[in-house]
Design an enzyme around this catalytic site. Structure first.
Site, PDB file in Angstrom:
ATOM      1  N   GLU A 182      -7.062 -11.989   2.320  1.00 12.38           N
ATOM      2  CA  GLU A 182      -6.006 -12.492   1.903  1.00 12.38           C
ATOM      3  C   GLU A 182      -5.401 -13.744   2.965  1.00 12.38           C
ATOM      4  OE1 GLU A 182      -2.261 -10.280   0.336  1.00 12.38           O
ATOM      5  OE2 GLU A 182      -2.821  -9.922   2.338  1.00 12.38           O
ATOM      6  N   GLU A 221       1.862  -0.573   2.544  1.00 16.75           N
ATOM      7  CA  GLU A 221       1.600  -1.687   2.990  1.00 16.75           C
ATOM      8  C   GLU A 221       2.336  -2.702   4.048  1.00 16.75           C
ATOM      9  OE1 GLU A 221      -0.415  -6.406   2.784  1.00 16.75           O
ATOM     10  OE2 GLU A 221       0.272  -5.232   1.304  1.00 16.75           O
TER      11      GLU A 221
END
Length: 269
Positions: free
Chosen positions: A248, A149
């Site tokens: 998120e 990520e």
């Protein structure tokens, strides 16, 4: 149609961690994801059992789990490339994959780690390749994928763009022939770092293994900022992305009141 999962490490934080999966279910969601939900890399078996039971009892699916990433509130962003703490990451691999096996989770986020001034960047990158390969080999035992990520807001974190993360994945796959690594495309992080998110979706959709969203500025729920998240989610779906989308974000009000941007309850299931 996109399917959404509540990230219970950033939403419902007003509740104890083990109560959050039930709160997500009560809000209409059938899936949750977590950062590493323990304070240590190898928690006691009883703590793991309590976590697994909380997810099971809530009747939700665990669709994403981070490997241990150090002290996130204190600024750590992963152990994958951190020489002094590499052993902790390696010890954590089987624990994380074990939880995934018990709960049916197949997506595991391995945060790369900040640059450490005492070590050459090339040394850290070589270690990261080894550790990501070990993680991918373990995840393969249960049909899982290891996610890499790009992250914003961490000055010493070296993976800023999708290209940065894909270059790491390419290095691991070239060295160890492990196919089960993929890009975690957090549309918020990519946008804040100045990446061309629309281009990432158009050119690398086949390498996106998981998606997360928040709006910017603020990292709050969609509709509170300026990002074209609805259009980007539509492009992902049109292009064939069938994975879940992790929510998120930091709710601008209460967690339970932050889902109004979803058109219908069917979108959450």
């Amino acid at each position: 149609m996109n399917r959404f999962a509540v990230n219970c490490s950033i939403l419902f934080t007003e509740l104890p961690l083990l109560e959050r999966p039930t709160a997500a279910r009560q809000a209409g969601f059938g899936a949750v994801e977590f950062w590493w939900p323990f304070a240590e890399a190898v928690p006691a078996d009883a703590a793991i059992d309590r976590f697994v039971k909380a997810v099971d009892d809530a009747g939700v699916e665990l669709t994403g789990l981070n490997f241990f990433a150090g002290d996130m509130p204190g600024g750590d962003r992963g152990l994958v490339s951190w020489p002094e703490r590499s052993a902790e990451f390696r010890d954590n691999i089987d624990v994380t994959i074990g939880i995934g096996e018990r709960l049916g989770c197949q997506a595991f986020n391995a945060l790369y780690g900040n640059r450490i001034t005492a070590h050459d960047a090339a040394e850290q990158d070589e270690l990261a390749v080894e550790n990501l390969a070990l993680a991918a080999q373990a995840a393969a035992r249960i049909g899982g994928v290891v996610l890499v990520e790009p992250v914003s807001g961490a000055e010493r974190y070296p993976l800023r763009t999708a290209a940065d993360a894909l270059a790491v994945i390419d290095r691991v796959q070239a060295a160890y022939d492990v196919p089960n690594l993929g890009l975690l495309a957090d549309l918020y992080h990519l946008a804040v770092n100045g990446d061309d998110v629309d281009r990432v979706i158009a050119e690398h959709l086949d390498r996106i293994a998981h998606v997360q969203i928040a709006d910017a500025p603020g990292r709050n729920e969609p509709g509170t900022g300026d990002l074209p998240l609805r259009a980007q989610l539509a492009a992902l779906a049109a292009g064939g992305y069938r994975g879940v989308v992790g929510l998120e974000y930091k709710p601008s009000t209460t967690s339970a009141d932050s889902f109004g941007w979803l058109k219908t309850s069917q979108e959450t299931s």
